[in-house]
Each structure stands twice: as structure tokens, then as C-alpha cells.
Write a protein that holds these residues in place. Structure first.
Motif, mmCIF file in Angstrom:
data_model
loop_
_atom_site.group_PDB
_atom_site.id
_atom_site.type_symbol
_atom_site.label_atom_id
_atom_site.label_comp_id
_atom_site.label_asym_id
_atom_site.label_seq_id
_atom_site.Cartn_x
_atom_site.Cartn_y
_atom_site.Cartn_z
ATOM 1 N N THR A 104 21.899 65.841 22.278
ATOM 2 C CA THR A 104 22.266 66.052 23.672
ATOM 3 C C THR A 104 22.300 64.697 24.363
ATOM 4 O O THR A 104 21.528 63.803 24.034
ATOM 5 C CB THR A 104 21.272 66.999 24.377
ATOM 6 N N GLN A 105 23.213 64.528 25.283
ATOM 7 C CA GLN A 105 23.380 63.243 25.960
ATOM 8 C C GLN A 105 22.375 63.041 27.081
ATOM 9 O O GLN A 105 22.152 61.929 27.529
ATOM 10 C CB GLN A 105 24.810 63.130 26.521
ATOM 11 N N SER A 106 21.787 64.153 27.552
ATOM 12 C CA SER A 106 20.836 64.048 28.654
ATOM 13 C C SER A 106 19.934 65.272 28.693
ATOM 14 O O SER A 106 20.229 66.296 28.065
ATOM 15 C CB SER A 106 21.581 63.908 29.995
ATOM 16 N N PHE A 107 18.836 65.149 29.413
ATOM 17 C CA PHE A 107 17.918 66.254 29.647
ATOM 18 C C PHE A 107 17.766 66.437 31.158
ATOM 19 O O PHE A 107 18.120 65.556 31.944
ATOM 20 C CB PHE A 107 16.551 65.972 29.019
ATOM 21 N N ILE A 108 17.230 67.585 31.542
ATOM 22 C CA ILE A 108 16.953 67.855 32.950
ATOM 23 C C ILE A 108 15.444 67.985 33.131
ATOM 24 O O ILE A 108 14.814 68.862 32.537
ATOM 25 C CB ILE A 108 17.634 69.158 33.438
ATOM 26 N N LEU A 109 14.852 67.079 33.920
ATOM 27 C CA LEU A 109 13.418 67.155 34.229
ATOM 28 C C LEU A 109 13.217 68.143 35.377
ATOM 29 O O LEU A 109 13.715 67.930 36.487
ATOM 30 C CB LEU A 109 12.890 65.776 34.613
ATOM 31 N N ALA A 110 12.508 69.230 35.087
ATOM 32 C CA ALA A 110 12.326 70.277 36.097
ATOM 33 C C ALA A 110 11.353 69.860 37.190
ATOM 34 O O ALA A 110 11.467 70.297 38.336
ATOM 35 C CB ALA A 110 11.843 71.561 35.426
ATOM 36 N N GLY A 111 10.378 68.996 36.840
ATOM 37 C CA GLY A 111 9.388 68.581 37.831
ATOM 38 C C GLY A 111 8.513 69.740 38.266
ATOM 39 O O GLY A 111 8.241 70.666 37.494
ATOM 40 N N PHE A 112 8.076 69.718 39.520
ATOM 41 C CA PHE A 112 7.216 70.766 40.061
ATOM 42 C C PHE A 112 7.998 71.639 41.037
ATOM 43 O O PHE A 112 8.826 71.140 41.805
ATOM 44 C CB PHE A 112 6.008 70.160 40.784
ATOM 45 N N THR A 113 7.720 72.927 40.997
ATOM 46 C CA THR A 113 8.378 73.848 41.919
ATOM 47 C C THR A 113 7.629 73.818 43.246
ATOM 48 O O THR A 113 6.506 74.318 43.362
ATOM 49 C CB THR A 113 8.379 75.282 41.350
ATOM 50 N N ILE A 114 8.258 73.204 44.244
ATOM 51 C CA ILE A 114 7.638 73.038 45.564
ATOM 52 C C ILE A 114 8.626 73.489 46.637
ATOM 53 O O ILE A 114 9.833 73.252 46.514
ATOM 54 C CB ILE A 114 7.245 71.559 45.805
ATOM 55 N N SER A 135 16.045 66.789 37.972
ATOM 56 C CA SER A 135 16.701 65.484 37.847
ATOM 57 C C SER A 135 17.147 65.224 36.418
ATOM 58 O O SER A 135 16.368 65.425 35.475
ATOM 59 C CB SER A 135 15.753 64.367 38.285
ATOM 60 N N PRO A 136 18.382 64.761 36.221
ATOM 61 C CA PRO A 136 18.851 64.428 34.872
ATOM 62 C C PRO A 136 18.281 63.092 34.406
ATOM 63 O O PRO A 136 18.010 62.198 35.213
ATOM 64 C CB PRO A 136 20.373 64.351 35.044
ATOM 65 N N ILE A 137 18.080 62.977 33.112
ATOM 66 C CA ILE A 137 17.663 61.711 32.504
ATOM 67 C C ILE A 137 18.403 61.588 31.173
ATOM 68 O O ILE A 137 18.480 62.561 30.408
ATOM 69 C CB ILE A 137 16.126 61.652 32.307
ATOM 70 N N SER A 138 18.988 60.437 30.906
ATOM 71 C CA SER A 138 19.737 60.257 29.667
ATOM 72 C C SER A 138 18.790 60.332 28.468
ATOM 73 O O SER A 138 17.593 60.048 28.592
ATOM 74 C CB SER A 138 20.468 58.913 29.675
ATOM 75 N N SER A 139 19.328 60.717 27.317
ATOM 76 C CA SER A 139 18.483 60.842 26.125
ATOM 77 C C SER A 139 17.875 59.498 25.740
ATOM 78 O O SER A 139 16.711 59.422 25.334
ATOM 79 C CB SER A 139 19.297 61.415 24.957
ATOM 80 N N ALA A 140 18.654 58.409 25.903
ATOM 81 C CA ALA A 140 18.131 57.080 25.565
ATOM 82 C C ALA A 140 16.947 56.726 26.462
ATOM 83 O O ALA A 140 15.906 56.249 25.985
ATOM 84 C CB ALA A 140 19.232 56.032 25.704
ATOM 85 N N ALA A 141 17.097 56.945 27.772
ATOM 86 C CA ALA A 141 16.012 56.659 28.722
ATOM 87 C C ALA A 141 14.813 57.557 28.452
ATOM 88 O O ALA A 141 13.655 57.130 28.568
ATOM 89 C CB ALA A 141 16.502 56.842 30.153
#
Length: 314
Positions: free
Chosen positions: A9-19, A90-96
Motif C-alpha cells: 500500500t502506498q499510504s496508511f490512515i492514522l485514525a488517532g483519537f476519537t474526540i 491523517s494519511p501517512i506514506s508507507s515510507a514515512a
């Protein structure tokens, strides 16, 4: 799931906290304030140790190395935490993502080794006081400090590289930074073997150091109990109390996450526990090492008086 979908996958999505939207700005400001205070507190310890000759001892040298490590450790994850608090998912690239995973675990395992070295320093100071300065010379201090970084960054190669080679079918990660368990939950394949390897590598790194620390403190306690007066026993133990508090905080939360199986915890609990060892512990360390330390308070007074005299002379 078919083989065609088992791809990088080229990127992931960080869900973080539900606020809620109302609390989002407050959570962001609170986290930002704690982050800035963490940076300021650890920088303060580094500068104080360098500025005051009274703190030119092996113990404070290692404390300043710990503070330097904490600056990088907290800065590896908090920017993504702040981003998710401010913008939500928030999206984050797989490399990052994999780079963050590697650096975070490298610094975490370096801290494990460093806490072991700090326990060794206290053991030599209390159990072998006559030979302490010879055993813990400047060259030995530098070698031990360097060895912790080399060991930490070497040990993290295995779990980070194994995780990076997994095929991922999902993107949504129930965390605020890239960590092992949340990433493995996104894989298309069974990660049981990877979990065992990760547990072995991290378990050996943290477990052996923890056993070493317990053994060294067993020796310290035995030596302290032989001291003639209650005052001397209290003084000897006071030099260890801050370190023991930091060890309990760091290892207690880290063991909860990395020693148990990812499947044994509800999804999303990792990020709550991670706040303790990845965010709150670096914040508390400067407080623990200053508020409970008479020598640091005296050094602060000396440096403050020196600055005041300089300003008067201007």
C-alpha cells in the motif's frame, strides 16, 4: 483475499483519537503544551549538567544522555499525534510510516539499554565506591553511552524490516503513529510468526535489561542494608529513587504492549498505553530528576546566582 490485492500500500490512515469537535482544540493545545514542556525540561537538564561543574559525575552524564534521547523519542511520534488531534484521520506514506516505526523502536530499545547502564552506574557507586571513578572513567562512560545507541538501532532492524515486507490489504490504523501491532493488524497474511519474532527480539532486549536492572538493584539493596546508620542508608537509596521511578514507568507500560500478544488486547488500546511510555514518561523524566534531587536543586541555585551576577555586571 486473492493474491492481486496482497500488494504494497502506498499510504496508511492514522485514525488517532476519537474526540468531539468541541474538545479537539483543547486536546491539541494540551498535547502541544506538554510537548513543549517536555522539550524545555529535557533541554534544561542537558544545559544544567553542562553548565555546572558540580554535576560533572557519571550519573548526571547518563541522565543528560537520557534527556537527549527523550528529545528525539518524543519528537518521533508527537507531531503525528498533534496532526491527528487537529485534523482528525491523517494519511501517512508507507515510507514515512516504516521510517517512524524503525526510529521509534530504535530509540525505545536504546532507552532500555541506557536504563540498564544507569543501574550499573548506581551499583558501582554504592557497592564499589573506592574503585568507582576508575571503573567509570570518562572513556568508559562514552563507550557505554555509544554502545546503548548502537545496540538499540541494531536490534530495531529486525522487527521494522520484517513488518515493512508484509503485504497490506487495509489502510486504517487504530493508532496515532506507526507501531508494530496496529500495522500487523492491517496485513493480508497470518502474522503469527512475525509476532513471535518481534516478541523474541524485543523481549530479549527489554527482558534481559530488566533482569539486569533487578539484579543490580538486588546487589544495591544488599550493600545498603549493611551500612551502619539509617541516614547513610537513606542517602544511598535516594540516589536510586529517581531512576527506579523512571524504570517502573517505562517498563510497566512497554511490557503491557510488547510482551503480550496483539490479539489479546482490544483494537485501539495500544494508542492509549503508548501515551504513557511515548509521551508522558519523557515529560515526567525531567520533573522526576529535578524535584526529587537535592544536587540538581543546588546546581540550579549556583547557575542562577552566576547568571544574576553576570547581569549585574553589565
Amino acid at each position: 483475499m486473492d493474491h492481486a490485492n496482497r500488494t504494497w500500500t502506498q499510504s496508511f490512515i492514522l485514525a488517532g483519537f476519537t474526540i468531539t469537535a468541541t474538545l479537539q482544540p483543547l486536546a491539541f493545545l494540551g498535547a502541544l503544551c506538554i510537548y513543549l514542556l517536555t522539550l524545555a525540561g529535557n533541554l534544561f537538564i542537558i544545559v544544567l549538567v553542562q553548565a555546572d561543574s558540580g554535576l560533572s559525575t557519571p550519573m548526571y552524564f547518563f541522565i543528560s544522555i537520557l534527556s537527549f534521547l527523550e528529545l528525539w523519542y518524543v519528537s518521533t511520534t508527537v507531531p503525528t499525534l498533534l496532526h491527528t488531534l487537529l485534523h482528525g484521520r491523517s494519511p501517512i506514506s508507507s515510507a514515512a510510516c516504516f521510517f517512524q516505526l524503525y526510529v521509534f523502536h530504535s530509540l525505545g530499545m536504546t532507552e532500555c539499554y541506557l536504563l540498564g547502564v544507569m543501574a550499573l552506574d548506581r551499583y558501582l557507586a554504592i557497592c564499589h565506591p573506592l574503585h568507582y571513578h576508575a571503573l567509570m572513567s570518562g572513556q568508559v562512560q562514552l563507550w557505554l553511552a555509544g554502545a546503548t545507541w548502537v545496540a538499540g538501532f541494531s536490534a530495531a532492524v529486525v522487527p521494522a524490516s520484517l513488518t515493512a515486507t508484509l503485504p497490506f490489504c487495509f489502510k486504517d490504523m487504530a493508532h496515532y503513529f506507526c507501531d508494530l501491532a496496529p500495522l500487523m493488524r492491517l496485513s493480508c497474511v497470518d502474522t503469527g510468526w512475525h509476532t513471535h519474532v518481534h516478541g523474541t527480539v524485543i523481549g530479549v532486549a527489554t527482558g534481559c535489561n530488566f533482569v539486569l536492572i533487578l539484579g543490580l538493584y538486588g546487589g544495591i539493596l544488599k550493600a545498603v542494608l549493611k551500612l551502619p546508620s539509617a541516614a547513610s542508608r537513606a542517602k544511598a537509596l535516594s540516589t536510586c529513587s529517581s531512576h527506579m521511578t523512571v524504570v517502573a514507568l517505562f517498563y510497566g507500560s512497554a511490557f503491557t504492549v510488547y510482551v503480550s500478544s496483539p490479539g489479546s488486547r482490544p483494537e485501539g488500546t495500544d494508542k492509549v498505553i503508548a501515551l504513557v511510555y511515548a509521551f508522558l514518561t519523557p515529560f515526567l523524566n525531567p520533573i522526576i530528576y529535578t524535584l526529587r534531587n537535592k544536587e540538581v536543586k543546588e546546581a540550579m541555585k549556583r547557575v542562577t546566582d552566576r547568571i544574576r551576577n553576570i547581569l549585574k555586571g553589565l
